[in-house]
Scaffold this motif. Structure first.
Motif, PDB file in Angstrom:
ATOM      1  N   VAL A 190       5.891  -0.792   8.069  1.00  0.00           N
ATOM      2  CA  VAL A 190       5.772   0.592   7.599  1.00  0.00           C
ATOM      3  C   VAL A 190       7.108   1.026   7.031  1.00  0.00           C
ATOM      4  O   VAL A 190       8.171   0.779   7.627  1.00  0.00           O
ATOM      5  CB  VAL A 190       5.367   1.537   8.749  1.00  0.00           C
ATOM      6  N   CYS A 232      -4.928   2.457   8.269  1.00  0.00           N
ATOM      7  CA  CYS A 232      -4.701   1.154   8.893  1.00  0.00           C
ATOM      8  C   CYS A 232      -5.829   0.178   8.569  1.00  0.00           C
ATOM      9  O   CYS A 232      -5.584  -1.018   8.336  1.00  0.00           O
ATOM     10  CB  CYS A 232      -4.561   1.321  10.409  1.00  0.00           C
ATOM     11  N   MET A 292       0.859  -1.193   0.000  1.00  0.00           N
ATOM     12  CA  MET A 292       0.000   0.000   0.000  1.00  0.00           C
ATOM     13  C   MET A 292       0.888   1.233   0.000  1.00  0.00           C
ATOM     14  O   MET A 292       1.809   1.345   0.813  1.00  0.00           O
ATOM     15  CB  MET A 292      -0.936   0.014   1.214  1.00  0.00           C
ATOM     16  N   CYS A 324       0.848   5.477   0.012  1.00  0.00           N
ATOM     17  CA  CYS A 324       0.056   6.676   0.311  1.00  0.00           C
ATOM     18  C   CYS A 324       0.692   7.885  -0.363  1.00  0.00           C
ATOM     19  O   CYS A 324       1.913   8.045  -0.348  1.00  0.00           O
ATOM     20  CB  CYS A 324      -0.051   6.890   1.816  1.00  0.00           C
ATOM     21  N   ALA A 365       0.100   0.835  12.929  1.00  0.00           N
ATOM     22  CA  ALA A 365      -0.111   0.111  11.668  1.00  0.00           C
ATOM     23  C   ALA A 365      -0.129  -1.395  11.889  1.00  0.00           C
ATOM     24  O   ALA A 365       0.685  -1.926  12.648  1.00  0.00           O
ATOM     25  CB  ALA A 365       0.975   0.482  10.671  1.00  0.00           C
ATOM     26  N   ALA A 372      -5.282  -0.976   5.032  1.00  0.00           N
ATOM     27  CA  ALA A 372      -4.127  -1.875   4.965  1.00  0.00           C
ATOM     28  C   ALA A 372      -4.483  -3.257   5.496  1.00  0.00           C
ATOM     29  O   ALA A 372      -4.038  -4.286   4.959  1.00  0.00           O
ATOM     30  CB  ALA A 372      -2.962  -1.276   5.749  1.00  0.00           C
ATOM     31  N   LEU A 423       3.296  -0.824   4.257  1.00  0.00           N
ATOM     32  CA  LEU A 423       2.674   0.465   3.984  1.00  0.00           C
ATOM     33  C   LEU A 423       3.792   1.480   3.790  1.00  0.00           C
ATOM     34  O   LEU A 423       4.625   1.672   4.681  1.00  0.00           O
ATOM     35  CB  LEU A 423       1.770   0.860   5.155  1.00  0.00           C
TER      36      LEU A 423
END
Length: 814
Positions: free
Chosen positions: A615, A569, A471, A473, A611, A572, A580
């Motif tokens: 991360v 979160c 994922m 962002c 998370a 995810a 992430l």
């Protein structure tokens, strides 16, 4: 001499007036100052400024003490109004003489009601009426039951209590109105409370928002009908007045929907995409607001009906809705509404409290509150929602706030309730809300909903030759190319494809409810921003270039930064992402350093704490940005600084996947202490096992390399890290290590960016000349623990996260 007409709030007659005599020279608008021998408190503007300052200071002071207990913003505001208003502070004769004289106080009254006009206009803007039609059966059941149950229970309670009352008393006549108005719901109150508790993006928060929209709409229609009926009873001609008021209200709604709203849509069409709306358009909307408020008063409705109807007609979001909220939000919440709370305290006559009215109103209020909680919980329990979540949702819907206080004052003005009943209803409004909101804060943990969905999803523990879900962002359009480069390095193949979930993050402005748009289900560019379109196009093009080994799903999340991490979160966890990847809050360019909004840094910290997967924080320093896999074939040089621990293993596991890409060269630099150099790597520890696996699988490939650096202390480690400058396009590092090791002695105290760890901070700090990019990796293996345990473990493993602003020669804020 001058005469000042003061209209009282007595429930016996609306036209009762008092006449006070004052010197015409007293309470002029402006003061010449104390150096000219004038008392500033003899002037209207000075007194109003002092009143606003006192109530704002009291509100801030009370919020400081009450916010940690879980109280929302409403309780400190209403208590500050009571403490600094005529009820308590104004009850002192010497204070009342200077701070609450007649003329300045009623000027403050006018200003506060003007603030209410703008406030309800903002409430209407932030409400999205179409949410009511999009809600499911569960939401409708919760919303309707949370309105019907309290109405029925409170009316039955009122009927029982009424048998003991004297028919000639005001309480006997208004007991049913008390039951009805205490049973109403409010979308704005629920949305504000969720924002205060940072639960807007939580699972329970989303359900509470949509349910309160239903109950609030039903309550509003019911209350408008009662107020309209009561308005007609005040007129001498009762035969046609009620019908004419209803017809006029319908005409006003039609005028707003079919005349004013098309004009606002025309303004939006005339505004170029990505450009701010013209100031003349903003002023035109403000004129519409004043006209609608006057029209509501003119036809016999309350002057606050027009503003909220116009607010509902304003197209939500940018460019118009967001611009109006940005213009009005701060001044309304910071100046106008504190004055309103101060003014509303004048109607709260504390000497009217007695045991008899207390024994009548408070049971009705409690039964009504209990009915709301029961009505909201039953559909939740029927749909197998956990008991704790059901209770928290019911308490959120049942909370009361500013809109209920406005309704009570309207009822008092229209003689629906008397002054004594008003005082009792305000007391019930305060204590019921003050007791319920802390329960939600201490019972509900939004992280449980997504931590329970993911079980050990990390790259290190992912099965080989399997789908890798990632994922990414994005905040700005500039984050797109660096993120695509990292995904390109991740070596998506037919045997081991990558499922990439891209989340474009936009701050919530101009609406109350957060929005998550799935562009696979509804690829409608009219619903996304101008910048979202370019981001979507870039990732779609990248997906088309890698058909068969890459799948990209695109989302746009519009939510407040304070609770945005809950939305990220949750997504995810639902998508079973292994990692992430978030952009760092600083961006380096050849001529300048761009520092993004400060909440982005707080967002990254919240994700590191909560998370449900690993991360990665991507820091853009230059070289990776110059590569564009959308147009050319790119080659990358990747370095990994490996010391010890799970975070370094996660970084190395990710790098080992990159090593399979034919255009990527990977170099592992392991820093070891002298006593550990002769250690055998096989079957001794996880770090050694992974290093051995890298050697076996990749060291024979000529483009990859592995070397060890023996370092004795932090000085030698810093020298090794500095030697990497200019050697790699991307460096992967773990975030946390053994802080008791002598290698980190004295480093943690001087970190500029503690969220990057010691090694990442060395590469990114202001005195570093590294011109590549850095990916700081934290492995998430604490699945299923509570938020407090997670925070404690992070604090124990790493230093306390503090924020240190370092001046730079070139900085531009966005």
């Amino acid at each position: 001499m001058a005469l000042v007409n003061i209209t009282t709030n007595s429930s016996t007659a609306l036209n009762t007036s008092q006449w006070n005599c004052e010197h015409s020279s007293k309470f002029q608008r402006f003061s010449k100052g104390i150096f000219y021998g004038e008392n500033p408190l003899n002037h209207t503007l000075s007194v109003i400024t002092l009143q606003a300052s006192l109530v704002c200071f009291s509100t801030s002071w009370l919020q400081f003490f009450l916010a940690p207990l879980g109280e929302g913003s409403f309780i400190p505001q209403v208590l500050a109004g009571l403490l600094t208003g005529p009820t308590i502070l104004g009850g002192i004769k010497s204070v009342k003489r200077w701070l609450f004289p007649a003329k300045p106080f009623y000027v403050c009254n006018t200003i506060s009601f003007l603030g209410c006009v703008f406030f309800l206009f903002l409430v209407g803007i932030k409400i999205e009426p179409s949410m009511v039609m999009r809600t499911g059966r569960k939401t409708w059941a919760i919303g309707l039951c949370s309105f019907v149950f309290p109405v029925l229970l409170s009316i039955l309670c009122a009927l029982a209590i009424r048998q003991t009352l004297n028919p000639e008393t005001d309480l006997y006549k208004s007991i049913y109105y008390i039951a009805i108005f205490l049973s109403g719901g409010s979308f704005h109150v629920t949305a504000t409370l969720l924002e205060d508790l940072k639960l807007l993006n939580s699972e329970v928060g989303q359900l509470a928002l949509s349910s309160s929209m239903v109950s609030g709409a039903v309550s509003a229609m019911w209350e408008v009908f009662i107020i309209t009926r009561q308005q007609s009873t005040l007129q001498k001609k009762k035969d046609k007045s009620s019908i004419m008021m209803i017809i006029s209200l319908v005409v006003l709604v039609i005028f707003i929907c079919f005349v004013l709203r098309p004009i606002m849509l025309w303004m939006i069409r005339k505004t170029p995409k990505g450009k701010p709306i013209k100031e003349s358009y903003i002023i035109s909307v403000f004129l519409m607001l004043l006209v609608c408020s006057f029209a509501g008063e003119f036809i016999g409705e309350h002057f606050l009906v027009g503003p909220i109807l116009l607010g509902l007609a304003v197209p939500e979001g940018p460019p118009l809705g967001s611009a109006l909220v940005e213009r009005l939000d701060n001044i309304v919440s910071g100046v106008f509404m504190p004055l309103y709370y101060l003014n509303s305290s004048s109607s709260f006559k504390i000497y009217l409290i007695d045991g008899r009215s207390l024994a009548v109103v408070q049971p009705v209020a409690f039964i009504s509150f209990f009915g709301k909680v029961l009505g909201a919980m039953l559909p939740c329990l029927y749909s197998n929602m956990p008991l704790t979540d059901s209770l928290c949702l019911a308490l959120l819907i049942s909370a009361q706030g500013i809109t209920h206080l406005l309704h009570l004052q309207t009822c008092q003005y229209l003689r629906v309730i008397d002054d004594q009943t008003y005082v009792q209803m305000v007391i019930s409004l305060i204590w019921l809300t003050a007791v319920s909101t802390p329960v939600v804060k201490f019972l509900y943990d939004p992280s449980k909903s997504y931590l329970s969905l993911n079980r050990g999803k990390t790259i290190e523990h992912a099965p080989p030759n399997a789908v890798l879900p990632l994922m990414a962002c994005i905040h700005l359009e500039e984050n797109t190319l660096p993120m695509i480069n990292v995904i390109e390095m991740s070596n998506s193949t037919i045997e081991s494809p990558i499922f990439l979930y891209v989340l474009h993050l936009i701050q919530l402005v101009g609406r109350s409810a957060p929005v998550l748009m799935d562009h696979q289900l509804d690829f409608n560019f009219s619903q996304v921003s101008y910048h979202s379109q370019s981001i979507i196009n870039a990732f779609k093009s990248y997906e088309q270039q890698h058909t068969g080994n890459m799948m990209v799903k695109l989302f746009t999340s519009i939510s407040p930064y304070e609770s945005m991490h809950d939305e990220i979160c949750m997504q995810a966890a639902k998508q079973r992402a292994c990692m992430l990847i978030m952009p760092f809050h600083m961006q380096w360019r050849s001529t300048q350093i761009i520092e993004l909004a400060h909440p982005i840094r707080d967002l990254n910290l919240n994700l590191l704490r909560n998370a449900p997967c690993s991360v990665g924080i991507l820091v853009e320093r230059g070289n990776v940005i110059n590569n564009n896999p959308l147009t050319t074939v790119s080659f990358y040089s990747v370095g990994i600084v490996f010391i010890e621990g799970s975070d370094d293993r996660e970084a190395l596991s990710y790098a080992m996947r990159m090593a399979g890409h034919p255009n990527v060269t990977v170099t592992v630099i392991r820093l070891i202490e002298p006593g550990k150099k002769s250690r055998t790597y096989v079957d001794t520890d996880p770090d050694g096992d992974l290093i051995h696996k890298f050697k076996v699988d990749f060291i024979e490939i000529k483009r990859h390399d592995y070397r060890e650096e023996v370092v004795r202390d932090s000085v030698e480690m810093v020298n090794v890290i500095r030697s990497l400058e200019g050697c790699y396009d991307l460096i992967l590092v773990g975030r946390c290590h053994d802080s008791e090791s002598p290698l980190f002695s004295g480093l943690t105290e001087w970190n500029e960016y503690p969220e990057l760890g010691c090694v990442g901070d060395m590469l990114v700090s202001s005195d570093s000349n590294f011109d590549g990019s850095v990916l700081v990796v934290q492995q998430q293996h604490r699945v299923g623990v509570s938020r407090n345990d997670l925070n404690n473990s992070l604090n124990a493993k790493q230093e306390t996260i503090t924020i240190l602003e370092v001046p730079r020669e070139t900085k531009m804020r966005q």
